[in-house]
Write an enzyme that holds these catalytic residues in place. Structure first.
Site, PDB file in Angstrom:
ATOM      1  CB  CYS A   1    -111.651  67.289 -11.868  1.00 28.69           C
ATOM      2  SG  CYS A   1    -110.907  68.452 -12.178  1.00 28.69           S
TER       3      CYS A   1
ATOM      4  CD  GLU B   1    -114.131  69.486 -16.951  1.00 25.32           C
ATOM      5  OE1 GLU B   1    -112.870  69.346 -17.623  1.00 25.32           O
ATOM      6  OE2 GLU B   1    -113.906  68.200 -16.868  1.00 25.32           O
TER       7      GLU B   1
HETATM    8  N1  THU Z   1    -109.219  66.264 -17.283  1.00 26.58           N
HETATM    9  C1  THU Z   1    -110.055  67.095 -17.883  1.00 26.58           C
HETATM   10  O1  THU Z   1    -109.774  68.386 -19.163  1.00 26.58           O
HETATM   11  N2  THU Z   1    -111.636  67.823 -17.658  1.00 26.58           N
HETATM   12  C2  THU Z   1    -111.685  66.756 -16.723  1.00 26.58           C
HETATM   13  O2  THU Z   1    -113.657  66.591 -16.277  1.00 26.58           O
HETATM   14  C3  THU Z   1    -111.297  65.484 -15.942  1.00 26.58           C
HETATM   15  C4  THU Z   1    -109.665  65.551 -16.240  1.00 26.58           C
HETATM   16  C5  THU Z   1    -108.140  65.875 -18.189  1.00 26.58           C
HETATM   17  C6  THU Z   1    -106.799  66.922 -17.158  1.00 26.58           C
HETATM   18  C7  THU Z   1    -105.796  65.831 -17.802  1.00 26.58           C
HETATM   19  O3  THU Z   1    -105.672  66.652 -18.567  1.00 26.58           O
HETATM   20  C8  THU Z   1    -106.279  64.581 -18.082  1.00 26.58           C
HETATM   21  O4  THU Z   1    -107.917  64.761 -18.293  1.00 26.58           O
HETATM   22  C9  THU Z   1    -105.749  63.394 -17.441  1.00 26.58           C
HETATM   23  O5  THU Z   1    -105.912  63.473 -16.289  1.00 26.58           O
END
Ligand code: THU
Length: 146
Positions: A88, A58
């Site tokens: 997140c 995001e």
């Molecule tokens: N992650 C995202 O890219 N977006 C989200 O909404 C949740 C988590 C990624 C970060 C990390 O590379 C992996 O997901 C595990 O946390």
């Protein structure tokens, strides 16, 4: 009013997801933003061997949007998981920097299960630049009185 199609946004998010650099979590995420001019930007998560440096899909999509000088109209997130993931907390704050509270956020699995929400619902009582503006105005008012 008929709902605008999300299909281009989903395709952009899926394509971005395939580019994710997630060798540590193996949790590949793609995000796509439809900008105020109708253009679509996207981002994937980019992990690092120094784990804390990871940047979510995001936020990378927001960076691409800022580079174009645009603002967000709709946000789509795609994962290959049993259920859709919400952005997140850090990404919610970064989204709130640029998006009005009513900007729709949808998250989907590759199978199609979707979560529908808005930036405002994801982060009520957001901290924003208006607090800093108020503090600056108060400082100026105090220094004028002196
Ligand atoms: N992650 C995202 O890219 N977006 C989200 O909404 C949740 C988590 C990624 C970060 C990390 O590379 C992996 O997901 C595990 O946390």
């Amino acid at each position: 009013m008929p709902e605008r199609s999300w299909s281009k946004l989903w395709s952009a998010a899926e394509e971005a997801r395939r580019r994710a650099h997630a060798p540590y979590s193996r949790f590949l995420v793609g995000a796509a933003i439809e900008c105020d001019d109708g253009s679509i930007v996207s981002g994937c998560n980019v992990e690092n061997a120094s784990y804390g440096l990871t940047v979510c899909a995001e936020r990378n999509a927001i960076g691409a949007m800022v580079l174009r000088g645009r603002s967000p109209r709709r946000v789509a997130i795609v994962v290959d998981h049993a259920r859709p993931v919400p952005p997140c907390g850090v990404c919610r704050q970064v989204l709130a920097e640029f998006a009005a509270a009513d900007v729709p956020v949808r998250s989907r699995t590759l199978k199609g299960d979707a979560l529908k929400t808005t930036v405002g619902a994801l982060l009520p009582f957001a901290f924003g630049g208006e607090f800093l503006d108020e503090a600056e105005a108060a400082r100026r008012a105090r220094s004028k009185r002196r």
